[in-house]
Design a protein around this motif. Structure first.
Motif, PDB file in Angstrom:
ATOM      1  N   ASN A   2       0.811  -1.220   0.000  1.00 55.64           N
ATOM      2  CA  ASN A   2       0.000   0.000   0.000  1.00 55.64           C
ATOM      3  C   ASN A   2       0.847   1.273   0.000  1.00 55.64           C
ATOM      4  O   ASN A   2       0.316   2.378  -0.002  1.00 55.64           O
ATOM      5  CB  ASN A   2      -1.008   0.007   1.150  1.00 55.64           C
ATOM      6  N   GLY A   3       2.172   1.130   0.020  1.00 53.20           N
ATOM      7  CA  GLY A   3       3.063   2.265  -0.131  1.00 53.20           C
ATOM      8  C   GLY A   3       3.138   3.218   1.045  1.00 53.20           C
ATOM      9  O   GLY A   3       3.542   4.363   0.881  1.00 53.20           O
ATOM     10  N   ASP A   4       2.795   2.745   2.243  1.00 53.51           N
ATOM     11  CA  ASP A   4       2.832   3.637   3.409  1.00 53.51           C
ATOM     12  C   ASP A   4       4.170   3.619   4.143  1.00 53.51           C
ATOM     13  O   ASP A   4       4.334   4.262   5.169  1.00 53.51           O
ATOM     14  CB  ASP A   4       1.691   3.329   4.372  1.00 53.51           C
ATOM     15  N   GLY A   5       5.141   2.866   3.623  1.00 53.55           N
ATOM     16  CA  GLY A   5       6.465   2.833   4.234  1.00 53.55           C
ATOM     17  C   GLY A   5       6.617   1.866   5.385  1.00 53.55           C
ATOM     18  O   GLY A   5       7.646   1.850   6.054  1.00 53.55           O
ATOM     19  N   ARG A   6       5.583   1.054   5.632  1.00 54.08           N
ATOM     20  CA  ARG A   6       5.624   0.089   6.738  1.00 54.08           C
ATOM     21  C   ARG A   6       5.126  -1.266   6.252  1.00 54.08           C
ATOM     22  O   ARG A   6       4.394  -1.346   5.278  1.00 54.08           O
ATOM     23  CB  ARG A   6       4.736   0.550   7.894  1.00 54.08           C
ATOM     24  N   PHE A   7       5.526  -2.324   6.949  1.00 56.30           N
ATOM     25  CA  PHE A   7       4.998  -3.663   6.709  1.00 56.30           C
ATOM     26  C   PHE A   7       3.906  -3.912   7.741  1.00 56.30           C
ATOM     27  O   PHE A   7       4.199  -4.008   8.939  1.00 56.30           O
ATOM     28  CB  PHE A   7       6.093  -4.724   6.847  1.00 56.30           C
ATOM     29  N   THR A   8       2.665  -3.976   7.286  1.00 54.32           N
ATOM     30  CA  THR A   8       1.539  -4.129   8.205  1.00 54.32           C
ATOM     31  C   THR A   8       0.584  -5.213   7.713  1.00 54.32           C
ATOM     32  O   THR A   8       0.714  -5.721   6.595  1.00 54.32           O
ATOM     33  CB  THR A   8       0.759  -2.808   8.340  1.00 54.32           C
ATOM     34  N   ASN A   9      -0.403  -5.503   8.557  1.00 53.77           N
ATOM     35  CA  ASN A   9      -1.425  -6.474   8.169  1.00 53.77           C
ATOM     36  C   ASN A   9      -2.224  -6.012   6.964  1.00 53.77           C
ATOM     37  O   ASN A   9      -2.755  -6.845   6.227  1.00 53.77           O
ATOM     38  CB  ASN A   9      -2.344  -6.772   9.355  1.00 53.77           C
ATOM     39  N   ALA A  10      -2.303  -4.716   6.734  1.00 53.31           N
ATOM     40  CA  ALA A  10      -2.995  -4.216   5.537  1.00 53.31           C
ATOM     41  C   ALA A  10      -2.272  -4.705   4.283  1.00 53.31           C
ATOM     42  O   ALA A  10      -2.913  -5.117   3.302  1.00 53.31           O
ATOM     43  CB  ALA A  10      -3.077  -2.697   5.561  1.00 53.31           C
ATOM     44  N   ASP A  11      -0.940  -4.670   4.305  1.00 52.59           N
ATOM     45  CA  ASP A  11      -0.153  -5.182   3.178  1.00 52.59           C
ATOM     46  C   ASP A  11      -0.377  -6.689   3.022  1.00 52.59           C
ATOM     47  O   ASP A  11      -0.539  -7.188   1.904  1.00 52.59           O
ATOM     48  CB  ASP A  11       1.339  -4.921   3.390  1.00 52.59           C
ATOM     49  N   LEU A  12      -0.367  -7.389   4.134  1.00 54.48           N
ATOM     50  CA  LEU A  12      -0.556  -8.839   4.108  1.00 54.48           C
ATOM     51  C   LEU A  12      -1.934  -9.199   3.556  1.00 54.48           C
ATOM     52  O   LEU A  12      -2.056 -10.127   2.747  1.00 54.48           O
ATOM     53  CB  LEU A  12      -0.348  -9.434   5.499  1.00 54.48           C
ATOM     54  N   ASP A  13      -2.955  -8.477   3.961  1.00 56.83           N
ATOM     55  CA  ASP A  13      -4.295  -8.727   3.429  1.00 56.83           C
ATOM     56  C   ASP A  13      -4.339  -8.514   1.919  1.00 56.83           C
ATOM     57  O   ASP A  13      -4.927  -9.317   1.184  1.00 56.83           O
ATOM     58  CB  ASP A  13      -5.332  -7.833   4.109  1.00 56.83           C
ATOM     59  N   MET A  14      -3.716  -7.438   1.458  1.00 52.82           N
ATOM     60  CA  MET A  14      -3.670  -7.175   0.016  1.00 52.82           C
ATOM     61  C   MET A  14      -2.951  -8.309  -0.715  1.00 52.82           C
ATOM     62  O   MET A  14      -3.402  -8.760  -1.773  1.00 52.82           O
ATOM     63  CB  MET A  14      -2.960  -5.850  -0.274  1.00 52.82           C
ATOM     64  N   LEU A  15      -1.848  -8.778  -0.143  1.00 54.55           N
ATOM     65  CA  LEU A  15      -1.080  -9.851  -0.772  1.00 54.55           C
ATOM     66  C   LEU A  15      -1.872 -11.153  -0.810  1.00 54.55           C
ATOM     67  O   LEU A  15      -1.910 -11.835  -1.838  1.00 54.55           O
ATOM     68  CB  LEU A  15       0.247 -10.043  -0.035  1.00 54.55           C
ATOM     69  N   LYS A  16      -2.509 -11.502   0.292  1.00 52.31           N
ATOM     70  CA  LYS A  16      -3.317 -12.730   0.326  1.00 52.31           C
ATOM     71  C   LYS A  16      -4.459 -12.658  -0.685  1.00 52.31           C
ATOM     72  O   LYS A  16      -4.741 -13.643  -1.382  1.00 52.31           O
ATOM     73  CB  LYS A  16      -3.876 -12.963   1.731  1.00 52.31           C
ATOM     74  N   ASN A  17      -5.106 -11.518  -0.770  1.00 51.72           N
ATOM     75  CA  ASN A  17      -6.192 -11.353  -1.739  1.00 51.72           C
ATOM     76  C   ASN A  17      -5.679 -11.467  -3.170  1.00 51.72           C
ATOM     77  O   ASN A  17      -6.312 -12.108  -4.015  1.00 51.72           O
ATOM     78  CB  ASN A  17      -6.908 -10.018  -1.541  1.00 51.72           C
ATOM     79  N   TYR A  18      -4.541 -10.859  -3.446  1.00 52.54           N
ATOM     80  CA  TYR A  18      -3.963 -10.935  -4.782  1.00 52.54           C
ATOM     81  C   TYR A  18      -3.578 -12.371  -5.114  1.00 52.54           C
ATOM     82  O   TYR A  18      -3.841 -12.859  -6.221  1.00 52.54           O
ATOM     83  CB  TYR A  18      -2.745 -10.013  -4.877  1.00 52.54           C
ATOM     84  N   PHE A  19      -2.984 -13.076  -4.161  1.00 54.20           N
ATOM     85  CA  PHE A  19      -2.632 -14.476  -4.375  1.00 54.20           C
ATOM     86  C   PHE A  19      -3.880 -15.307  -4.672  1.00 54.20           C
ATOM     87  O   PHE A  19      -3.877 -16.138  -5.580  1.00 54.20           O
ATOM     88  CB  PHE A  19      -1.888 -15.022  -3.147  1.00 54.20           C
ATOM     89  N   THR A  20      -4.946 -15.069  -3.932  1.00 52.70           N
ATOM     90  CA  THR A  20      -6.220 -15.759  -4.193  1.00 52.70           C
ATOM     91  C   THR A  20      -6.693 -15.484  -5.611  1.00 52.70           C
ATOM     92  O   THR A  20      -7.099 -16.402  -6.337  1.00 52.70           O
ATOM     93  CB  THR A  20      -7.290 -15.309  -3.181  1.00 52.70           C
ATOM     94  N   TYR A  21      -6.630 -14.223  -6.016  1.00 54.44           N
ATOM     95  CA  TYR A  21      -7.033 -13.845  -7.371  1.00 54.44           C
ATOM     96  C   TYR A  21      -6.199 -14.599  -8.413  1.00 54.44           C
ATOM     97  O   TYR A  21      -6.743 -15.163  -9.368  1.00 54.44           O
ATOM     98  CB  TYR A  21      -6.896 -12.334  -7.550  1.00 54.44           C
ATOM     99  N   LEU A  22      -4.892 -14.622  -8.234  1.00 49.77           N
ATOM    100  CA  LEU A  22      -4.024 -15.303  -9.200  1.00 49.77           C
ATOM    101  C   LEU A  22      -4.328 -16.794  -9.280  1.00 49.77           C
ATOM    102  O   LEU A  22      -4.335 -17.371 -10.373  1.00 49.77           O
ATOM    103  CB  LEU A  22      -2.553 -15.092  -8.820  1.00 49.77           C
ATOM    104  N   GLU A  23      -4.586 -17.407  -8.144  1.00 52.10           N
ATOM    105  CA  GLU A  23      -4.912 -18.836  -8.126  1.00 52.10           C
ATOM    106  C   GLU A  23      -6.242 -19.103  -8.835  1.00 52.10           C
ATOM    107  O   GLU A  23      -6.386 -20.100  -9.550  1.00 52.10           O
ATOM    108  CB  GLU A  23      -4.932 -19.367  -6.695  1.00 52.10           C
ATOM    109  N   LEU A  24      -7.206 -18.221  -8.636  1.00 52.63           N
ATOM    110  CA  LEU A  24      -8.488 -18.369  -9.334  1.00 52.63           C
ATOM    111  C   LEU A  24      -8.312 -18.234 -10.844  1.00 52.63           C
ATOM    112  O   LEU A  24      -8.906 -18.991 -11.614  1.00 52.63           O
ATOM    113  CB  LEU A  24      -9.500 -17.342  -8.836  1.00 52.63           C
ATOM    114  N   VAL A  25      -7.509 -17.275 -11.267  1.00 52.99           N
ATOM    115  CA  VAL A  25      -7.249 -17.102 -12.698  1.00 52.99           C
ATOM    116  C   VAL A  25      -6.610 -18.365 -13.261  1.00 52.99           C
ATOM    117  O   VAL A  25      -7.015 -18.844 -14.330  1.00 52.99           O
ATOM    118  CB  VAL A  25      -6.357 -15.870 -12.965  1.00 52.99           C
TER     119      VAL A  25
END
Length: 87
Positions: free
Chosen positions: A10-33
């Motif tokens: 998310n570009g906020d300069g930190r590693f947070t659960n928000a980043d992890l949620d985005m990554l997990k969602n993106y991974f789910t999307y890629l697997e579905l594709v």
């Protein structure tokens, strides 16, 4: 310049659960594709999980050219380390 830090989706300069949620969602999307194809209704329903630009590049946390479970694991470790360092 399109600077990014691997794992900071998310570009906020930190590693947070928000980043992890985005990554997990993106991974789910890629697997579905992969499993169903880009035009399947289930994939279209998750289209908001797709990433573009800097966020898509940052999703490859270990910089091996692909987004997979290893990236999720590494980002999880980054978050744990960041939280431990903050204590």
């Amino acid at each position: 310049i399109n600077k990014y830090d691997p794992g900071d989706l998310n570009g906020d300069g930190r590693f947070t659960n928000a980043d992890l949620d985005m990554l997990k969602n993106y991974f789910t999307y890629l697997e579905l594709v992969k499993a169903l194809g880009a035009n399947h209704a289930a994939v279209r329903a998750k289209a908001s999980y797709n990433l573009t630009g800097r966020a898509k590049t940052a999703a490859d946390v270990n910089c091996d050219g692909k987004v997979d479970a290893n990236d999720i694991s590494m980002l999880t470790q980054f978050i744990i380390s960041s939280e431990e360092a903050a204590k």
